[in-house]
Every structure is written in structure tokens, then in C-alpha cells.
Design a protein around this motif. Structure first.
Motif, PDB file in Angstrom:
ATOM      1  N   ALA A  85      28.128 -11.996  -4.727  1.00  0.00           N
ATOM      2  CA  ALA A  85      27.635 -10.686  -4.273  1.00  0.00           C
ATOM      3  C   ALA A  85      28.378  -9.549  -4.964  1.00  0.00           C
ATOM      4  N   TYR A  86      29.682  -9.724  -5.140  1.00  0.00           N
ATOM      5  CA  TYR A  86      30.466  -8.713  -5.865  1.00  0.00           C
ATOM      6  C   TYR A  86      29.924  -8.555  -7.287  1.00  0.00           C
ATOM      7  N   TRP A  87      29.685  -9.682  -7.922  1.00  0.00           N
ATOM      8  CA  TRP A  87      29.183  -9.677  -9.308  1.00  0.00           C
ATOM      9  C   TRP A  87      27.837  -8.981  -9.399  1.00  0.00           C
ATOM     10  N   LYS A  88      26.917  -9.337  -8.513  1.00  0.00           N
ATOM     11  CA  LYS A  88      25.582  -8.752  -8.554  1.00  0.00           C
ATOM     12  C   LYS A  88      25.596  -7.261  -8.226  1.00  0.00           C
ATOM     13  N   SER A  89      26.594  -6.821  -7.488  1.00  0.00           N
ATOM     14  CA  SER A  89      26.687  -5.398  -7.147  1.00  0.00           C
ATOM     15  C   SER A  89      27.457  -4.596  -8.189  1.00  0.00           C
ATOM     16  N   GLY A  90      27.889  -5.275  -9.266  1.00  0.00           N
ATOM     17  CA  GLY A  90      28.582  -4.587 -10.349  1.00  0.00           C
ATOM     18  C   GLY A  90      30.084  -4.502 -10.181  1.00  0.00           C
ATOM     19  N   GLU A  91      30.633  -5.158  -9.161  1.00  0.00           N
ATOM     20  CA  GLU A  91      32.080  -5.128  -8.929  1.00  0.00           C
ATOM     21  C   GLU A  91      32.713  -6.362  -9.586  1.00  0.00           C
ATOM     22  N   LYS A  92      32.788  -6.311 -10.901  1.00  0.00           N
ATOM     23  CA  LYS A  92      33.258  -7.458 -11.676  1.00  0.00           C
ATOM     24  C   LYS A  92      34.698  -7.832 -11.350  1.00  0.00           C
ATOM     25  N   ALA A  93      35.577  -6.852 -11.253  1.00  0.00           N
ATOM     26  CA  ALA A  93      36.989  -7.140 -10.987  1.00  0.00           C
ATOM     27  C   ALA A  93      37.162  -7.843  -9.645  1.00  0.00           C
ATOM     28  N   GLN A  94      36.420  -7.390  -8.634  1.00  0.00           N
ATOM     29  CA  GLN A  94      36.494  -8.014  -7.317  1.00  0.00           C
ATOM     30  C   GLN A  94      35.961  -9.440  -7.356  1.00  0.00           C
ATOM     31  N   ALA A  95      34.898  -9.640  -8.111  1.00  0.00           N
ATOM     32  CA  ALA A  95      34.320 -10.981  -8.234  1.00  0.00           C
ATOM     33  C   ALA A  95      35.322 -11.942  -8.868  1.00  0.00           C
ATOM     34  N   LEU A  96      35.955 -11.509  -9.942  1.00  0.00           N
ATOM     35  CA  LEU A  96      36.918 -12.367 -10.632  1.00  0.00           C
ATOM     36  C   LEU A  96      38.140 -12.640  -9.764  1.00  0.00           C
ATOM     37  N   SER A  97      38.596 -11.622  -9.051  1.00  0.00           N
ATOM     38  CA  SER A  97      39.747 -11.803  -8.162  1.00  0.00           C
ATOM     39  C   SER A  97      39.436 -12.822  -7.071  1.00  0.00           C
ATOM     40  N   THR A  98      38.244 -12.738  -6.509  1.00  0.00           N
ATOM     41  CA  THR A  98      37.841 -13.671  -5.455  1.00  0.00           C
ATOM     42  C   THR A  98      37.736 -15.092  -5.996  1.00  0.00           C
ATOM     43  N   LEU A  99      37.191 -15.251  -7.188  1.00  0.00           N
ATOM     44  CA  LEU A  99      37.060 -16.571  -7.787  1.00  0.00           C
ATOM     45  C   LEU A  99      38.417 -17.156  -8.160  1.00  0.00           C
ATOM     46  N   ASP A 100      39.296 -16.326  -8.701  1.00  0.00           N
ATOM     47  CA  ASP A 100      40.635 -16.807  -9.050  1.00  0.00           C
ATOM     48  C   ASP A 100      41.370 -17.303  -7.807  1.00  0.00           C
ATOM     49  N   ARG A 101      41.199 -16.579  -6.713  1.00  0.00           N
ATOM     50  CA  ARG A 101      41.833 -16.985  -5.452  1.00  0.00           C
ATOM     51  C   ARG A 101      41.248 -18.311  -4.965  1.00  0.00           C
ATOM     52  N   PHE A 102      39.931 -18.459  -5.070  1.00  0.00           N
ATOM     53  CA  PHE A 102      39.292 -19.711  -4.646  1.00  0.00           C
ATOM     54  C   PHE A 102      39.795 -20.879  -5.478  1.00  0.00           C
ATOM     55  N   ILE A 103      39.826 -20.714  -6.794  1.00  0.00           N
ATOM     56  CA  ILE A 103      40.239 -21.781  -7.705  1.00  0.00           C
ATOM     57  C   ILE A 103      41.696 -22.173  -7.467  1.00  0.00           C
ATOM     58  N   LYS A 104      42.526 -21.182  -7.190  1.00  0.00           N
ATOM     59  CA  LYS A 104      43.957 -21.441  -6.977  1.00  0.00           C
ATOM     60  C   LYS A 104      44.199 -22.225  -5.697  1.00  0.00           C
ATOM     61  N   PHE A 105      43.521 -21.858  -4.614  1.00  0.00           N
ATOM     62  CA  PHE A 105      43.803 -22.459  -3.305  1.00  0.00           C
ATOM     63  C   PHE A 105      42.867 -23.606  -2.923  1.00  0.00           C
ATOM     64  N   ASN A 106      41.873 -23.890  -3.769  1.00  0.00           N
ATOM     65  CA  ASN A 106      40.955 -24.990  -3.471  1.00  0.00           C
ATOM     66  C   ASN A 106      40.759 -25.884  -4.698  1.00  0.00           C
ATOM     67  N   PRO A 107      41.848 -26.410  -5.254  1.00  0.00           N
ATOM     68  CA  PRO A 107      41.741 -27.182  -6.498  1.00  0.00           C
ATOM     69  C   PRO A 107      40.970 -28.488  -6.355  1.00  0.00           C
ATOM     70  N   SER A 108      40.826 -28.980  -5.114  1.00  0.00           N
ATOM     71  CA  SER A 108      40.110 -30.238  -4.905  1.00  0.00           C
ATOM     72  C   SER A 108      38.743 -30.023  -4.268  1.00  0.00           C
ATOM     73  N   SER A 109      38.285 -28.800  -4.227  1.00  0.00           N
ATOM     74  CA  SER A 109      36.992 -28.498  -3.619  1.00  0.00           C
ATOM     75  C   SER A 109      35.851 -29.111  -4.421  1.00  0.00           C
ATOM     76  N   SER A 110      34.837 -29.575  -3.714  1.00  0.00           N
ATOM     77  CA  SER A 110      33.660 -30.128  -4.384  1.00  0.00           C
ATOM     78  C   SER A 110      32.849 -29.033  -5.078  1.00  0.00           C
ATOM     79  N   ALA A 111      33.169 -27.779  -4.773  1.00  0.00           N
ATOM     80  CA  ALA A 111      32.460 -26.653  -5.385  1.00  0.00           C
ATOM     81  C   ALA A 111      33.258 -26.011  -6.521  1.00  0.00           C
ATOM     82  N   LEU A 112      34.324 -26.681  -6.954  1.00  0.00           N
ATOM     83  CA  LEU A 112      35.161 -26.110  -8.007  1.00  0.00           C
ATOM     84  C   LEU A 112      34.383 -25.927  -9.302  1.00  0.00           C
ATOM     85  N   ASP A 113      33.478 -26.851  -9.611  1.00  0.00           N
ATOM     86  CA  ASP A 113      32.695 -26.716 -10.842  1.00  0.00           C
ATOM     87  C   ASP A 113      31.841 -25.445 -10.801  1.00  0.00           C
ATOM     88  N   TYR A 114      31.279 -25.158  -9.638  1.00  0.00           N
ATOM     89  CA  TYR A 114      30.476 -23.935  -9.507  1.00  0.00           C
ATOM     90  C   TYR A 114      31.354 -22.698  -9.634  1.00  0.00           C
TER      91      TYR A 114
END
Length: 270
Positions: A85-114
Motif C-alpha cells: 500500500a505504501y508503494w502504490k501510494s508513492g511512499e517508496k521509502a516507507q515501503a522499503l523500510s517496512t519490507l526491510d523490517r519484515f525480512i530482518k525479523f521473519n527470515p523463515s517466513s513462507s512469504a519471504l520470497d514475496y
């Protein structure tokens, strides 16, 4: 005095016990169920907002979901939706920050590829927009840091999850990025060549050939190297670059003299 000190200690202990009791009462199974239901309702509302393209409304709901459903699969999903939603609304920095946080704290998530795929998409931009079209500006003429980061995300996705349904789309995007990065180096080398900065032109062209040897732009890069080395009086390097160019691009328009790298922008060379 001793009795007074003992009394104060007893009072403090009783107070701590009371606080602990109240805290336990505040997280009763019933309250937890209510919070869960509230989070699910908020998430359902957020999905409706997303379906209708109301990204601002979706963001507000998803931010609340993440706070109420912390540590659950719903929280993970809402975090990914929030990044989208951040990405689609043009808030690129917020989108990347949210994804980086997800990747860092959920390294074994089944949604990591997405998550990796979405991070690549956020940095990837193959749409030059109206201003880019009017100015005839290529993606290769822009700063390429975002492209490099997109390539890194796609590369990690393909290497870690080669069978992911997102890997199939990531691979051609990687090829496109590599070609764009090579074009960028050649664009800069061409700029230096037209202004008589022979050493800088040769160095940037060499970087393009060395880093992206399979990219189409290596043809013009080799030509720029021969021209720059010739003007510098470095005949051995000139001849080496010329030999490599003839071996790899025997029918090149640069060799026949039909075009000059310094005369035209890259989109008019083909």
C-alpha cells in the motif's frame, strides 16, 4: 526504625503484586479474543480499501492491525500488505523500510520470497513517465542506485527460492536491469568522450565491458575505448580494444563508420 523499614518493604511488595495481578487481568483470554477479532475486522476493512484503490485508508487500517496482532501470521501478512500500500501510494521509502523490517525479523517466513520480490519491484522502474518520454531520457541516463538494489533483491530471490512463482518474473527483470546499468556506464563514457575527457571516457567504457560483458552496450563501450585510447596516444590499448571489438562485433556499425558514438544518443544508434 527497623519496623518502619520492614513496613515499607512489605508495602512495596504488596504494590508490586497488585500491579502484576492487574496486568494479568488486563490480558484475559476474553480480552485477547476481542483484540484478535478487532484485528481481523480491521484487516478485512483494509483489504476492501485496497481493492477500491484507497491506499491512504488501507494504510491507516493496516498500521493498526500490525499493532494489535503482533507476533501472529496476520501481523506478518498485514505488514506485507502495508508495504504494498505504501508503494502504490508513492511512499517508496516507507515501503522499503517496512519490507526491510519484515525480512530482518521473519527470515523463515513462507512469504519471504514475496517480500524479496516486492522489494525488487519497489526499486525497479521501467516506466519513464511523460517527462522522460518528452525529453527522450532513457532509464540508463538516470542514477542507477535503485536499479542496483532492485537487482540485488531479485538475485537473492532467485538464488534462495529458484522454484518460487515470483522467480520466473524476476529473471527477465534482472536481465533488463543489467542492460540498463551497462547502458548507464556507456552513457557516461559517451558524455566524457564528446567533451574530450579521454581518460574518464576510457575508464567508464572499460567498466561497462568488464562488469557487464554480455550486455549489448559493450559494443559501443569497446568503440569508445578505441577512440579514447587513440586520442591519448595509447596505441597498444587502442589496438587491443579494436581487436576485441572486431572479434565480437564484426558487423558493427561503429566499425563501418556508419555511426559515431559521439554524434547521436544511444536510442538513435540502432
Amino acid at each position: 526504625m527497623t519496623q518502619s523499614l520492614f513496613s515499607r518493604r512489605v508495602t512495596r511488595f504488596a504494590l508490586a503484586a497488585l500491579v502484576a495481578t492487574l496486568a494479568a487481568c488486563g490480558t484475559s483470554p476474553k480480552d485477547e479474543e476481542l483484540m484478535k477479532g478487532s484485528a481481523e475486522k480491521l484487516y478485512a476493512d483494509a483489504k476492501e480499501e485496497m481493492a477500491g484503490g484507497n491506499w491512504a485508508g488501507a494504510i491507516k487500517s493496516l498500521e493498526r492491525v500490525e499493532g494489535r496482532a503482533g507476533g501472529t501470521l496476520l501481523a506478518q501478512q498485514s505488514q506485507l500488505d502495508l508495504a504494498y500500500a505504501y508503494w502504490k501510494s508513492g511512499e517508496k521509502a516507507q515501503a522499503l523500510s517496512t519490507l526491510d523490517r519484515f525480512i530482518k525479523f521473519n527470515p523463515s517466513s513462507s512469504a519471504l520470497d514475496y517480500a524479496l520480490y516486492l522489494r525488487g519491484l519497489v526499486n525497479y522502474n521501467d516506466d519513464l513517465g511523460l517527462l522522460g518520454f518528452l525529453s527522450r531520457q532513457s532509464m540508463s541516463e538516470r542514477d542507477q542506485q535503485a536499479s542496483r538494489e532492485a537487482h540485488q533483491s531479485f538475485k537473492q530471490l532467485v538464488e534462495q527460492f529458484p522454484d518460487s512463482k515470483y522467480a520466473a518474473d524476476a529473471r527477465p527483470r534482472m536481465d533488463f536491469i543489467v542492460n540498463a546499468l551497462a547502458d548507464y556506464e556507456v552513457h557516461v563514457a559517451r558524455y566524457y568522450l564528446t567533451r574530450g575527457a579521454w581518460i574518464a571516457a576510457a575508464n567508464r567504457a572499460q567498466a561497462a565491458v568488464t562488469t557487464y560483458p554480455q550486455a549489448p552496450a559493450s559494443e559501443e563501450a569497446l568503440y569508445i575505448m578505441t577512440q579514447a585510447y587513440d586520442r591519448l596516444g595509447l596505441t597498444q590499448l587502442r589496438d587491443d580494444a579494436s581487436r576485441v571489438m572486431k572479434g565480437n562485433f564484426p558487423d558493427s556499425a561503429f566499425l563501418t563508420g556508419k555511426t559515431q558514438a559521439a554524434d547521436k544518443p544511444w536510442w538513435q544508434l540502432w
